[in-house]
Motif scaffolding. Sequence first.
Motif, short mmCIF file in Angstrom:
data_model
loop_
_atom_site.label_atom_id
_atom_site.label_comp_id
_atom_site.label_asym_id
_atom_site.label_seq_id
_atom_site.Cartn_x
_atom_site.Cartn_y
_atom_site.Cartn_z
N VAL A 213 0.84 -1.19 0.00
CA VAL A 213 0.00 0.00 0.00
C VAL A 213 0.88 1.24 0.00
N GLN A 214 0.54 2.18 -0.86
CA GLN A 214 1.28 3.44 -0.92
C GLN A 214 0.32 4.60 -0.96
N LEU A 215 0.75 5.70 -0.35
CA LEU A 215 0.03 6.96 -0.45
C LEU A 215 0.92 7.92 -1.23
N GLN A 216 0.39 8.46 -2.30
CA GLN A 216 1.16 9.37 -3.15
C GLN A 216 0.54 10.76 -3.08
N ALA A 217 1.29 11.69 -2.49
CA ALA A 217 0.80 13.06 -2.33
C ALA A 217 1.37 13.95 -3.42
N SER A 218 0.58 14.95 -3.80
CA SER A 218 1.03 15.91 -4.81
C SER A 218 0.30 17.22 -4.62
N GLY A 219 0.79 18.27 -5.31
CA GLY A 219 0.08 19.54 -5.31
C GLY A 219 0.76 20.66 -4.57
N GLY A 220 1.84 20.39 -3.88
CA GLY A 220 2.54 21.45 -3.17
C GLY A 220 3.22 22.41 -4.11
N GLY A 221 3.68 23.53 -3.57
CA GLY A 221 4.36 24.50 -4.39
C GLY A 221 4.51 25.82 -3.68
N LEU A 222 4.91 26.82 -4.45
CA LEU A 222 5.10 28.17 -3.93
C LEU A 222 3.87 29.01 -4.29
N VAL A 223 3.33 29.70 -3.31
CA VAL A 223 2.15 30.53 -3.54
C VAL A 223 2.28 31.80 -2.72
N GLN A 224 1.71 32.88 -3.22
CA GLN A 224 1.75 34.15 -2.49
C GLN A 224 0.71 34.14 -1.36
N PRO A 225 0.95 34.93 -0.33
CA PRO A 225 -0.08 35.05 0.72
C PRO A 225 -1.42 35.44 0.13
N GLY A 226 -2.46 34.78 0.64
CA GLY A 226 -3.80 35.00 0.13
C GLY A 226 -4.18 34.08 -1.01
N GLY A 227 -3.22 33.35 -1.51
CA GLY A 227 -3.47 32.45 -2.63
C GLY A 227 -4.03 31.11 -2.19
N SER A 228 -4.16 30.22 -3.17
CA SER A 228 -4.75 28.90 -2.93
C SER A 228 -3.89 27.80 -3.53
N LEU A 229 -4.01 26.64 -2.92
CA LEU A 229 -3.40 25.42 -3.44
C LEU A 229 -4.33 24.27 -3.13
N ARG A 230 -4.25 23.22 -3.94
CA ARG A 230 -5.01 22.01 -3.69
C ARG A 230 -4.07 20.82 -3.65
N LEU A 231 -4.02 20.16 -2.52
CA LEU A 231 -3.21 18.96 -2.38
C LEU A 231 -4.07 17.73 -2.66
N SER A 232 -3.42 16.72 -3.22
CA SER A 232 -4.10 15.44 -3.47
C SER A 232 -3.26 14.32 -2.91
#
Length: 120
Positions: A1-20
Amino acid sequence: VQLQASGGGLVQPGGSLRLSCAASGSFVDIGLMAWYRQTPGKQRESVAISLRGGNNNYADSVKGRFTISRDNAKNTVYLQMDSLKPEDTALYYCNAVIRRSRDSFYTNYWGQGTLVTVSS
């Protein structure tokens, strides 16, 4: 069993990101799915937890800004992060409690971290 995470990065304050985070491998059931985060010198802390049945819990620091959701058909948990602040900068880890077979107990699994940096 593996969990694979993605979606991180650099964002400005007030911005949005979506992790999966997707679970793969051989298993029969997934219980809770969650996101944690950790910064250097600090303990890993719970950010959001999704219980089977639709109940979600959030750390006070992210309530109203982060939303956890899951797609059971895809064995995937998401973390929508809005109104990001510099203090949200951390390595984010996904977590899931998974049952590999009808004869086994639920086991705790961790994905690799994905880095979120909030900076101007």
